[in-house]
Design an enzyme around this catalytic site. Sequence first.
Site, PDB file in Angstrom:
ATOM      1  N   SER A 237       1.043  -0.961  -0.235  1.00 55.82           N
ATOM      2  CA  SER A 237       0.137   0.279   0.080  1.00 55.82           C
ATOM      3  C   SER A 237       1.119   0.734  -0.305  1.00 55.82           C
ATOM      4  O   SER A 237       1.776   1.207   0.811  1.00 55.82           O
ATOM      5  CB  SER A 237      -0.889   0.040   0.897  1.00 55.82           C
ATOM      6  OG  SER A 237      -1.505   1.393   1.464  1.00 55.82           O
TER       7      SER A 237
HETATM    8  N1  LIG Z   1      -7.082   7.746   1.372  1.00 54.92           N
HETATM    9  C1  LIG Z   1      -7.137   6.722   2.564  1.00 54.92           C
HETATM   10  C2  LIG Z   1      -6.270   5.197   0.780  1.00 54.92           C
HETATM   11  C3  LIG Z   1      -6.078   4.279   1.761  1.00 54.92           C
HETATM   12  C4  LIG Z   1      -6.201   3.155   1.289  1.00 54.92           C
HETATM   13  O1  LIG Z   1      -6.801   3.037  -0.002  1.00 54.92           O
HETATM   14  N2  LIG Z   1      -6.337   1.551   1.338  1.00 54.92           N
HETATM   15  C5  LIG Z   1      -6.420   0.174   0.573  1.00 54.92           C
HETATM   16  C6  LIG Z   1      -4.758  -0.215   0.761  1.00 54.92           C
HETATM   17  S1  LIG Z   1      -3.871   0.621  -0.139  1.00 54.92           S
HETATM   18  C7  LIG Z   1      -7.179  -0.264   1.050  1.00 54.92           C
HETATM   19  O2  LIG Z   1      -6.777  -0.255   2.464  1.00 54.92           O
HETATM   20  N3  LIG Z   1      -8.328  -0.808   1.077  1.00 54.92           N
HETATM   21  C8  LIG Z   1      -8.900  -1.928   1.591  1.00 54.92           C
HETATM   22  C9  LIG Z   1     -10.672  -1.211   1.234  1.00 54.92           C
HETATM   23  O3  LIG Z   1     -10.689  -0.334   0.930  1.00 54.92           O
HETATM   24  O4  LIG Z   1     -11.460  -2.268   1.660  1.00 54.92           O
HETATM   25  C10 LIG Z   1      -5.148   6.900   3.077  1.00 54.92           C
HETATM   26  O5  LIG Z   1      -4.698   7.775   1.911  1.00 54.92           O
HETATM   27  O6  LIG Z   1      -5.013   6.115   3.966  1.00 54.92           O
END
Ligand SMILES: N[C@@H](CCC(=O)N[C@@H](CS)C(=O)NCC(=O)O)C(=O)O
Length: 216
Positions: free
Chosen positions: A12
């Site tokens: 990530s």
């Molecule tokens: N805007 C968030 C984006 C975080 C994000 O997209 N995380 C993804 C991994 S890169 C995630 O946890 N995805 C799992 C989900 O959405 O269920 C940040 O900057 O923390």
Amino acid sequence: MAPPTLYIHMMSPPCRFVRLVVAIVELEVNVVVLKELSKEMQTPEMLEKFPQHQVPALDDNGLYISESRAIAMYLVSKYAKDDSLYPKDVSKRALVDQRLFFDQDLYARFLKVFLPKFHGKEVEASDIEKAKDGLETLNRMLDGKQWLAGDSVTLADYCVANSVTSLELNPESGLDPNKYSNIKQWLSRLESSNSKYADQMEAFRAFVKQIQQSKK
Ligand SMILES: N[C@@H](CCC(=O)N[C@@H](CS)C(=O)NCC(=O)O)C(=O)O
């Protein structure tokens, strides 16, 4: 008080940014590496703490924070030895905040360029154009400037650089930030200004190389 717990996933980019901030601030954290986000972040207990079910996610003794930028702002405000990365001065902080909010949109544009690769899909031509427009905006912001917000390195530099370098995950897209001279110089300035950032970039590039080889 126990050290904060940081939930991450190794792939990530937002987690990569927070891990860098933790390293720079030299903060002791309990890092929990998750493998299957859809399972591990979506248990009833985790959803109660983190309704967004995304990583990075921070638990600082019962204070639960999602969103990488919010986590970074909190960690620096609470634990850094000085406020240089996230100034207390309201005018200086406003500039950093502006860039951090700008990055939310910028990263979303870049995500549409590198994510399709991991789903075996082609990048849409319109998404390439939007990412290019983002790079042009960033290049303009850096015109005549050493750093993105004010006279010294701040969270804004590390956050936006993290988004920009995420494009390296999909070299086949043809989007090369180094074609933009202000961005190129700024990225190289950032790497030579902080060995922790340089080390993280080296590890990231080794990781990208591994991915490239596994896709051949
Ligand atoms: N805007 C968030 C984006 C975080 C994000 O997209 N995380 C993804 C991994 S890169 C995630 O946890 N995805 C799992 C989900 O959405 O269920 C940040 O900057 O923390």
